[in-house]
Design a protein around this motif. Structure first.
Motif, mmCIF file in Angstrom:
data_model
loop_
_atom_site.group_PDB
_atom_site.id
_atom_site.type_symbol
_atom_site.label_atom_id
_atom_site.label_comp_id
_atom_site.label_asym_id
_atom_site.label_seq_id
_atom_site.Cartn_x
_atom_site.Cartn_y
_atom_site.Cartn_z
ATOM 1 N N ASP A 131 -5.191 -8.601 -0.727
ATOM 2 C CA ASP A 131 -3.811 -8.509 -1.196
ATOM 3 C C ASP A 131 -2.999 -7.811 -0.107
ATOM 4 O O ASP A 131 -3.512 -6.939 0.582
ATOM 5 C CB ASP A 131 -3.697 -7.727 -2.513
ATOM 6 N N ARG A 132 -1.736 -8.202 0.006
ATOM 7 C CA ARG A 132 -0.919 -7.508 1.014
ATOM 8 C C ARG A 132 -0.411 -6.177 0.465
ATOM 9 O O ARG A 132 0.129 -5.376 1.205
ATOM 10 C CB ARG A 132 0.234 -8.388 1.465
ATOM 11 N N GLY B 91 -4.758 -12.676 -3.028
ATOM 12 C CA GLY B 91 -3.695 -12.161 -3.887
ATOM 13 C C GLY B 91 -4.309 -11.631 -5.165
ATOM 14 O O GLY B 91 -3.945 -12.029 -6.273
ATOM 15 N N THR B 92 -5.227 -10.689 -5.008
ATOM 16 C CA THR B 92 -6.101 -10.303 -6.132
ATOM 17 C C THR B 92 -5.386 -9.516 -7.222
ATOM 18 O O THR B 92 -5.809 -9.512 -8.367
ATOM 19 C CB THR B 92 -7.336 -9.538 -5.591
ATOM 20 N N GLY B 93 -4.289 -8.807 -6.901
ATOM 21 C CA GLY B 93 -3.546 -8.075 -7.934
ATOM 22 C C GLY B 93 -4.440 -7.069 -8.654
ATOM 23 O O GLY B 93 -5.023 -6.183 -8.029
ATOM 24 N N GLY C 259 7.060 -9.061 -5.481
ATOM 25 C CA GLY C 259 6.195 -9.701 -4.480
ATOM 26 C C GLY C 259 5.051 -10.493 -5.094
ATOM 27 O O GLY C 259 4.359 -11.231 -4.397
ATOM 28 N N ALA C 260 4.831 -10.338 -6.387
ATOM 29 C CA ALA C 260 3.791 -11.118 -7.067
ATOM 30 C C ALA C 260 4.371 -12.378 -7.693
ATOM 31 O O ALA C 260 3.628 -13.233 -8.176
ATOM 32 C CB ALA C 260 3.123 -10.275 -8.154
ATOM 33 N N LEU D 9 -9.148 -12.133 -11.529
ATOM 34 C CA LEU D 9 -9.867 -13.378 -11.214
ATOM 35 C C LEU D 9 -11.199 -13.087 -10.534
ATOM 36 O O LEU D 9 -12.218 -13.717 -10.832
ATOM 37 C CB LEU D 9 -9.000 -14.272 -10.318
ATOM 38 N N PRO E 198 2.300 -16.089 -5.754
ATOM 39 C CA PRO E 198 3.648 -16.104 -6.341
ATOM 40 C C PRO E 198 4.159 -17.546 -6.343
ATOM 41 O O PRO E 198 3.937 -18.264 -5.373
ATOM 42 C CB PRO E 198 4.475 -15.252 -5.353
ATOM 43 N N LEU F 81 0.609 -7.540 -11.082
ATOM 44 C CA LEU F 81 0.987 -8.508 -12.111
ATOM 45 C C LEU F 81 0.068 -8.325 -13.323
ATOM 46 O O LEU F 81 -1.129 -8.082 -13.162
ATOM 47 C CB LEU F 81 0.810 -9.929 -11.568
ATOM 48 N N GLY G 199 -4.007 -7.306 3.458
ATOM 49 C CA GLY G 199 -3.449 -8.216 4.450
ATOM 50 C C GLY G 199 -2.862 -9.450 3.800
ATOM 51 O O GLY G 199 -2.860 -9.590 2.576
ATOM 52 N N GLY G 200 -2.360 -10.340 4.652
ATOM 53 C CA GLY G 200 -1.708 -11.564 4.186
ATOM 54 C C GLY G 200 -2.710 -12.691 3.975
ATOM 55 O O GLY G 200 -3.919 -12.506 4.130
ATOM 56 N N TRP G 201 -2.175 -13.863 3.657
ATOM 57 C CA TRP G 201 -3.048 -15.021 3.348
ATOM 58 C C TRP G 201 -3.983 -15.319 4.512
ATOM 59 O O TRP G 201 -5.090 -15.793 4.312
ATOM 60 C CB TRP G 201 -2.217 -16.271 3.062
ATOM 61 N N ASN H 112 -4.098 -17.084 -7.139
ATOM 62 C CA ASN H 112 -2.923 -17.217 -8.001
ATOM 63 C C ASN H 112 -1.750 -16.612 -7.224
ATOM 64 O O ASN H 112 -1.511 -15.415 -7.283
ATOM 65 C CB ASN H 112 -3.146 -16.470 -9.322
HETATM 66 C C1 LIG Z 1 0.800 -13.850 -9.036
HETATM 67 S S1 LIG Z 1 0.044 -12.358 -8.478
HETATM 68 C C2 LIG Z 1 -1.643 -12.687 -8.926
HETATM 69 C C3 LIG Z 1 -2.443 -11.460 -9.250
HETATM 70 C C4 LIG Z 1 -3.832 -11.750 -9.836
HETATM 71 N N1 LIG Z 1 -4.623 -12.560 -8.931
HETATM 72 C C5 LIG Z 1 -3.703 -12.439 -11.178
HETATM 73 O O1 LIG Z 1 -3.980 -13.658 -11.241
HETATM 74 O O2 LIG Z 1 -3.346 -11.808 -12.156
HETATM 75 C C6 LIG Z 1 0.099 -12.633 -6.736
HETATM 76 C C7 LIG Z 1 -0.540 -11.555 -5.873
HETATM 77 O O3 LIG Z 1 -0.468 -12.007 -4.515
HETATM 78 C C8 LIG Z 1 -0.084 -10.929 -3.690
HETATM 79 N N2 LIG Z 1 0.607 -11.514 -2.528
HETATM 80 C C9 LIG Z 1 1.867 -12.002 -2.465
HETATM 81 N N3 LIG Z 1 2.119 -12.485 -1.243
HETATM 82 C C10 LIG Z 1 0.996 -12.284 -0.506
HETATM 83 C C11 LIG Z 1 0.639 -12.574 0.838
HETATM 84 N N4 LIG Z 1 1.493 -13.156 1.682
HETATM 85 N N5 LIG Z 1 -0.596 -12.256 1.250
HETATM 86 C C12 LIG Z 1 -1.482 -11.650 0.396
HETATM 87 N N6 LIG Z 1 -1.207 -11.365 -0.887
HETATM 88 C C13 LIG Z 1 0.019 -11.673 -1.330
HETATM 89 C C14 LIG Z 1 0.804 -10.063 -4.551
HETATM 90 O O4 LIG Z 1 0.838 -8.730 -4.064
HETATM 91 C C15 LIG Z 1 0.157 -10.213 -5.919
HETATM 92 O O5 LIG Z 1 -0.798 -9.185 -6.142
#
Ligand SMILES: C[S@@+](CC[C@H](N)C(=O)[O-])C[C@H]1O[C@@H](n2cnc3c(N)ncnc32)[C@H](O)[C@@H]1O
Length: 292
Positions: free
Chosen positions: A143-144, A120-122, A208-209, A126, A188, A90, A170-172, A186
């Protein structure tokens, strides 16, 4: 005869305007500056110079197809720092700086934060901002998307913060050793039905973001229950909110002790959840407290 810079800008502005791009002229200037490797501010003074920019038409076609400028230039600034961005991440938004402001408000003593988690570091935006501000802290980015993590890792290395970071794909609820003083997230939060109605630029960003189910709350439902076990007593989790989501997300939060921080458009943008010092339940889950 080669086109002049002024002529090129006029032509490019018209192409972008016809494609529905806002601020077409300014965007044309940024695009040409990128193609020429110069500062956009210098172009106006050089309007009569011949423009030798062989790749420019290809860049113009990409922007006219509504690819975001940040993906074309590969760069976006966040919290005053440069980030490399690709379509795997993102594009960091100024609104998300509200989370960093909330963190600074929560921890006036910058040395009070030893460990930061960015869920969800993207691009790593942050986490980088937090590590820049909390100079004694180390951080974990989760991040996944492995492709996103690779971008984040390179960004923090380029910013000189790499030695203070660790990355987990990995996931949350991915297992992570230890607890944190500060969690930033941050997630989705766009409703599925709203995705199609958003600016065409968003179609180029990772779905996915952005996508978060029928009501836009799927990610909050999944991640908020994982937060108490991530935090030390007195720690703070700060979660970004979509416009109009504050009440619904606060109702899902596993704490009653919450605060909100608004963005520059006065929209509640960050939900601040504080792990209470004295109310840790038997499983490490805090009891309900008071609104801050
Ligand atoms: C809205 S973006 C935020 C990116 C960054 N933190 C920013 O603020 O610009 C959401 C991020 O969460 C990740 N994400 C989405 N679902 C996830 C999950 N279930 N577990 C881990 N990360 C996830 C996405 O791959 C994406 O990189």
């Amino acid at each position: 005869m080669a086109e002049t810079i002024g002529g090129l800008l006029c032509r490019a502005g018209a192409v972008l305007r016809a494609a529905g791009v806002e601020n077409a002229r300014a965007e044309a200037r940024r695009l040409l500056a990128h193609a020429l490797g110069v500062d956009a501010g210098t172009l106006v003074a050089r309007a009569h110079d011949a423009a030798d920019a062989p790749g420019f038409d290809a860049l113009l076609a990409r922007r006219a197809a509504r690819e975001p400028m940040a993906y074309i230039t590969g760069a976006r600034e966040f919290w005053g720092m440069p980030f490399h961005v690709t379509p795997d991440v993102l594009i960091p938004r100024p609104d998300s700086e509200t989370l960093v402001e909330a963190a600074l408000e929560a921890f006036p003593d910058r040395r009070a934060v030893a460990r930061v988690l960015d869920l969800g570091t993207g691009s790593g935006a942050l986490l980088a901002a937090a590590l820049r501000e909390f100079g004694a802290a180390t951080g974990v980015g989760v991040d996944r998307s492995g492709a996103a993590l690779a971008v984040a890792q390179a960004n923090l290395a380029a910013l000189g913060l790499g030695a203070r970071t660790r990355w987990i794909e990995g996931g949350w609820d991915v297992p992570i050793d230890g607890r944190f003083d500060l969690v930033l997230c941050n997630p989705p939060y766009v409703e599925d039905a709203a995705l199609a109605a958003l600016d065409p630029e968003l179609a180029h960003e990772p779905r996915g973001a952005l996508a978060a189910g029928a009501d836009g709350l799927d990610a909050y439902r999944a991640l908020l229950p994982t937060l108490p076990a991530r935090l030390v007593p007195g720690a703070v989790a700060i979660v970004e909110l979509g416009a109009g989501q504050a009440a619904a997300v606060a109702a899902l939060a596993p704490w009653a002790e919450t605060g909100l921080r608004h963005d520059l458009a006065a929209i509640p943008r960050a939900l601040v959840l504080r792990q209470r010092m004295a109310c840790i339940g038997k499983q490490g889950v805090p009891n309900a407290g008071h609104a801050v």
